[in-house]
Design a protein around this motif. Structure first.
Motif, PDB file in Angstrom:
ATOM      1  N   TYR A  18       0.831  -1.203   0.000  1.00 50.68           N
ATOM      2  CA  TYR A  18       0.000   0.000   0.000  1.00 50.68           C
ATOM      3  C   TYR A  18       0.869   1.258   0.000  1.00 50.68           C
ATOM      4  O   TYR A  18       0.563   2.240  -0.703  1.00 50.68           O
ATOM      5  N   THR A  19       1.954   1.243   0.750  1.00 52.89           N
ATOM      6  CA  THR A  19       2.859   2.393   0.798  1.00 52.89           C
ATOM      7  C   THR A  19       3.464   2.663  -0.567  1.00 52.89           C
ATOM      8  O   THR A  19       3.534   3.822  -1.031  1.00 52.89           O
ATOM      9  N   ARG A  76       0.561   3.952  -2.885  1.00 55.12           N
ATOM     10  CA  ARG A  76       0.027   5.271  -2.516  1.00 55.12           C
ATOM     11  C   ARG A  76       1.047   6.386  -2.729  1.00 55.12           C
ATOM     12  O   ARG A  76       0.691   7.484  -3.206  1.00 55.12           O
ATOM     13  N   PRO A  80       0.749   7.495  -7.097  1.00 56.60           N
ATOM     14  CA  PRO A  80      -0.435   8.164  -6.535  1.00 56.60           C
ATOM     15  C   PRO A  80      -1.594   8.312  -7.509  1.00 56.60           C
ATOM     16  O   PRO A  80      -2.745   8.429  -7.087  1.00 56.60           O
ATOM     17  N   ASP A  82      -4.406   3.258 -10.262  1.00 52.15           N
ATOM     18  CA  ASP A  82      -5.238   2.335  -9.510  1.00 52.15           C
ATOM     19  C   ASP A  82      -4.558   0.964  -9.513  1.00 52.15           C
ATOM     20  O   ASP A  82      -4.540   0.279 -10.529  1.00 52.15           O
ATOM     21  N   ASN A 115      -0.927  10.915   4.978  1.00 47.16           N
ATOM     22  CA  ASN A 115      -1.542  10.517   3.716  1.00 47.16           C
ATOM     23  C   ASN A 115      -1.915   9.027   3.757  1.00 47.16           C
ATOM     24  O   ASN A 115      -3.031   8.643   3.395  1.00 47.16           O
ATOM     25  N   LEU A 116      -0.988   8.189   4.225  1.00 43.24           N
ATOM     26  CA  LEU A 116      -1.243   6.751   4.301  1.00 43.24           C
ATOM     27  C   LEU A 116      -2.396   6.451   5.265  1.00 43.24           C
ATOM     28  O   LEU A 116      -3.296   5.666   4.956  1.00 43.24           O
ATOM     29  N   ASN A 135      -5.961   7.545   3.974  1.00 46.38           N
ATOM     30  CA  ASN A 135      -6.494   6.842   2.814  1.00 46.38           C
ATOM     31  C   ASN A 135      -6.493   5.327   2.955  1.00 46.38           C
ATOM     32  O   ASN A 135      -6.723   4.602   1.981  1.00 46.38           O
TER      33      ASN A 135
END
Length: 459
Positions: free
Chosen positions: A182-183, A186, A190, A193, A325-326, A329
């Motif tokens: 995920y890091t 993201r 950014p 998808d 941010n992580l 979201n």
């Protein structure tokens, strides 16, 4: 036709998994010259679920039967971690057995592995007679199988020996790996998808691995990218010591990050995503989630936090902003039934019925040594800490043990069973001395205490 396609896909992934494991465990480890084993009888058979089993019984059988649990990606029966270990143990008089598990649907065969291993013991005993002692050995995913056998003590197992075991279990594994994936998605992709969970096919898992790896490769070219790679590596519990390299100095941030990147460059994400696909198939859905995870808190628990903070300072970007941010979201949720299935089939530490000795390398890229800390905490909470001992080998890579390290550990377990107490036999000094005394291929047992597993609290 569908069944043939599924089996073909499983064989293809098994070959890929084996290739990735080889590339990710390429630390230099000498192997003992195989000796000619004593006259040995090879037995084999097929279990009701289609799993196969094999056993080797030496003419000079010492009465001890060892059942070996193999790791992820293997679809055939094995009865030892390596050919050199197999020959050495046969030479010493041990009978060796092991099954393939039922891998027809998924390579994550935890649903059948214990059952197949216990059935194998029954089949072998029916052919050669009841052993005077039964021992269990497991490596990697097989280390998880081994720890479950040690928890139940079924099949007359007297003691267990785990190497590089995935003892934190499937839920922890998929969760901390999700944090890293995920890091990367993201922060490095950014506007893209990227599918991270719920893979419908191996192709989807491979596509995700390729996207994430490409993002890491590109990011490595800039200070900002290297800082964010280090953050993902911290969440992945990735060691900062890669094969063929000297261990970086404690304050050499650039070298530490470069060596973590080396693991990414070797294809670790291909293995991670392939493993996730198989685990999800076994669990019937996604068993990982990050909704509600505070990523600042997660990083604060990591031994690599100083590295991450130093690189963010050097890059001139805000770590607080990226962590915020992580956290803001993080919206991935799990299938509750998949989580429950993983807890039922693929977890350990709830107790031990027999003595267990776990061995781990200090820089394991696929099954981080920090998993041993997580496992020990659970065993301690169960009240069975006296049955567990853990020891460590100073080396890079996954399951990169010498024959001497393996055999001396087995002897230490037998000493515990003979005397009724661990004594000094499982200490680093005793294991190192015993391993070197074998005159085989060397050893590197060291005193070591793993850091805590970096994993966010899951609400």
């Amino acid at each position: 036709m569908a069944a043939r396609t599924r089996r073909s896909s499983t064989r293809t992934l098994a070959a890929l998994a084996a290739a990735v494991v080889l590339s990710l465990t390429s630390a230099s480890v000498s192997t003992a010259t195989p000796q000619t084993a004593a006259t040995t009888e090879r037995l084999s058979g097929t279990l009701p679920d289609g799993a196969t089993w094999i056993a080797d019984v030496p003419e000079n059988w010492n009465g001890t039967l060892v059942v070996y649990s193999h790791g992820f990606g293997i679809t055939v029966a094995q009865n030892a971690p390596s050919e050199a270990v197999r020959l050495r143990l046969l030479e010493e008089g041990y009978a060796l057995a092991g099954s393939s598990y039922d891998t027809s649907k998924t390579l994550w065969a935890l649903e059948s592995a214990e059952r197949d291993q216990l059935a194998t013991l029954e089949e072998v005993a029916a052919r050669i007679g009841e052993p005077t002692r039964t021992l269990s050995i497991g490596t990697s995913m097989g280390g998880l199988v081994n720890a479950r056998l040690a928890r139940s003590g079924a099949g007359g197992i007297d003691g267990a020996l785990g190497f590089c075991g995935l003892v934190a279990g499937a839920n922890d594994l998929n969760n901390y790996q999700l944090d890293a994936e995920y890091t990367i998605a993201r922060l490095l992709l950014p506007d893209t998808d990227v599918k991270l969970v719920g893979f419908a096919s191996q192709a989807e898992a491979t596509a995700t691995a390729q996207r994430l790896t490409a993002a890491v490769t590109t990011a490595q070219e800039t200070p900002e990218g290297r800082a964010r790679i280090a953050l993902a590596a911290a969440f992945l519990n990735l060691p900062a010591w890669a094969p063929g390299q000297d261990r970086p100095a404690a304050d050499d941030w650039a070298d530490q990050q470069a060596q973590q990147y080396d693991w990414f460059a070797r294809g670790i994400l291909t293995f991670v995503e392939g493993g996730r696909y198989n685990i999800e198939m076994a669990m019937g859905g996604n068993n990982s989630w990050n909704k509600g995870v505070d990523y600042a808190r997660v990083l604060s628990t990591s031994q690599h936090a100083p590295l991450v903070k130093a690189l963010y300072r050097e890059a001139g970007i805000s770590l607080r902003t990226d962590l915020g941010n992580l956290t803001a979201n993080a919206k991935i949720t799990a299938d509750p039934s998949a989580v429950a299935t993983a807890e039922r089939t693929s977890s350990v530490g709830q107790g031990l019925a027999v003595p267990l000795l776990d061995i781990h390398t200090t820089a394991d890229n696929l099954v981080p040594v920090e998993q041993e800390n997580r496992f020990a905490d659970r065993v301690r909470a169960s009240g069975d800490a006296a049955l567990l001992r853990q020891a460590y080998v100073e080396r890079q890579g996954h399951c990169t043990f010498t024959v001497a390290e393996t055999v001396s550990a087995l002897h230490a377990l037998e000493s515990r069973l003979d005397s009724g107490r661990w004594g000094a036999s499982a200490t680093p000094g005793a294991l190192q001395t015993a391993a070197l005394a074998l005159g085989l291929d060397g050893a590197a047992y060291v005193p070591y205490c793993p850091a805590e597993l970096t994993i966010g609290r899951r609400p």
